[in-house]
Design an enzyme around this catalytic site. Structure first.
Site, mmCIF file in Angstrom:
data_model
loop_
_atom_site.group_PDB
_atom_site.id
_atom_site.type_symbol
_atom_site.label_atom_id
_atom_site.label_comp_id
_atom_site.label_asym_id
_atom_site.label_seq_id
_atom_site.Cartn_x
_atom_site.Cartn_y
_atom_site.Cartn_z
ATOM 1 N N ASP A 157 7.257 -74.341 10.589
ATOM 2 C CA ASP A 157 6.389 -73.194 10.875
ATOM 3 C C ASP A 157 5.258 -73.649 11.797
ATOM 4 O OD1 ASP A 157 5.808 -70.271 9.256
ATOM 5 O OD2 ASP A 157 4.146 -71.141 10.407
ATOM 6 N N ILE A 158 4.917 -72.802 12.763
ATOM 7 C CA ILE A 158 3.896 -73.154 13.746
ATOM 8 C C ILE A 158 2.493 -73.203 13.115
ATOM 9 C CG2 ILE A 158 3.278 -70.829 14.576
ATOM 10 C CD1 ILE A 158 3.704 -71.927 17.446
ATOM 11 N N ASN A 197 9.480 -62.692 2.958
ATOM 12 C CA ASN A 197 8.682 -61.477 3.040
ATOM 13 C C ASN A 197 9.533 -60.366 3.646
ATOM 14 O OD1 ASN A 197 6.270 -62.683 2.080
ATOM 15 N ND2 ASN A 197 5.945 -63.615 4.086
ATOM 16 N N GLU A 238 6.165 -60.442 9.331
ATOM 17 C CA GLU A 238 5.632 -60.293 10.692
ATOM 18 C C GLU A 238 6.696 -60.461 11.767
ATOM 19 O OE1 GLU A 238 2.130 -62.806 10.903
ATOM 20 O OE2 GLU A 238 0.939 -61.083 10.225
ATOM 21 N N VAL A 239 7.713 -61.251 11.491
ATOM 22 C CA VAL A 239 8.750 -61.485 12.514
ATOM 23 C C VAL A 239 10.034 -60.780 12.062
ATOM 24 C CG1 VAL A 239 10.101 -63.221 13.750
ATOM 25 C CG2 VAL A 239 7.720 -63.712 13.131
ATOM 26 N N HIS A 298 13.824 -64.611 7.714
ATOM 27 C CA HIS A 298 13.459 -66.023 7.567
ATOM 28 C C HIS A 298 13.067 -66.284 6.131
ATOM 29 C CE1 HIS A 298 10.129 -63.624 9.111
ATOM 30 N NE2 HIS A 298 9.281 -64.369 8.405
ATOM 31 N N HIS A 337 10.950 -68.928 3.952
ATOM 32 C CA HIS A 337 9.972 -70.015 4.015
ATOM 33 C C HIS A 337 10.315 -71.027 2.923
ATOM 34 C CE1 HIS A 337 6.747 -67.685 6.288
ATOM 35 N NE2 HIS A 337 7.476 -66.681 5.833
#
Ligand code: 5GP
Length: 125
Positions: A39-40, A97, A105-106, A110, A112
């Site tokens: 993760d960025i 999420n 958000e994306v 995904h 995590h």
């Protein structure tokens, strides 16, 4: 801003660009079904995102539409990433999420993986 989990798949989302190699990512694992990368903006000492290679907006989209083989491949990839990182014995947390209330958000599914320290209670109070 959180996304709508029922929106159509957008090929210009940031993770689609990572999958196509159009923007860089720090890859930790890749197979036929999944890509995993750091993760960025890490929230724990280990914070990796695992995404399916297929075009799925969310966990809802994936669980409803993906073929069984693809679901199995993705779920196994999540487990493999955590195992290869040595997270099983100390423990870790998975999070996906979904949509507005989940604060996704994306708009590409995904999962995590968080680890590397005691993670505390499940949700902020
Ligand atoms: P969400 O809130 O959708 O579950 O989480 C999106 C995650 O993607 C966030 O933790 C955020 O830091 C991460 N992220 C957003 N853009 C990028 C990017 O361009 N590269 C990487 N590696 N992670 C990103």
């Amino acid at each position: 801003m959180p996304i709508d989990a029922t929106q159509p798949y957008d090929d210009q989302n940031i993770f689609a660009k990572i999958l196509r190699g159009e923007i860089p990512s720090k890859t930790v694992y890749e197979d036929e079904w999944a890509l995993a990368f750091h993760d960025i903006n890490p929230q724990a000492p280990f914070h990796v995102l695992v995404i399916p290679k297929g075009r799925y907006v969310s966990w809802d989209d994936f669980s409803a539409k993906a073929p069984a083989e693809e679901i199995a491949g993705f779920v196994r990839a999540v487990g493999t990433v955590a195992r290869q990182a040595g997270l099983v014995e100390p423990g870790y947390r998975l999070l996906a999420n979904v949509g507005q209330n989940g604060h996704q958000e994306v708009p590409h599914l995904h999962v995590h993986i968080f680890g590397g320290r005691p993670l505390g209670p499940m949700l902020a109070r």
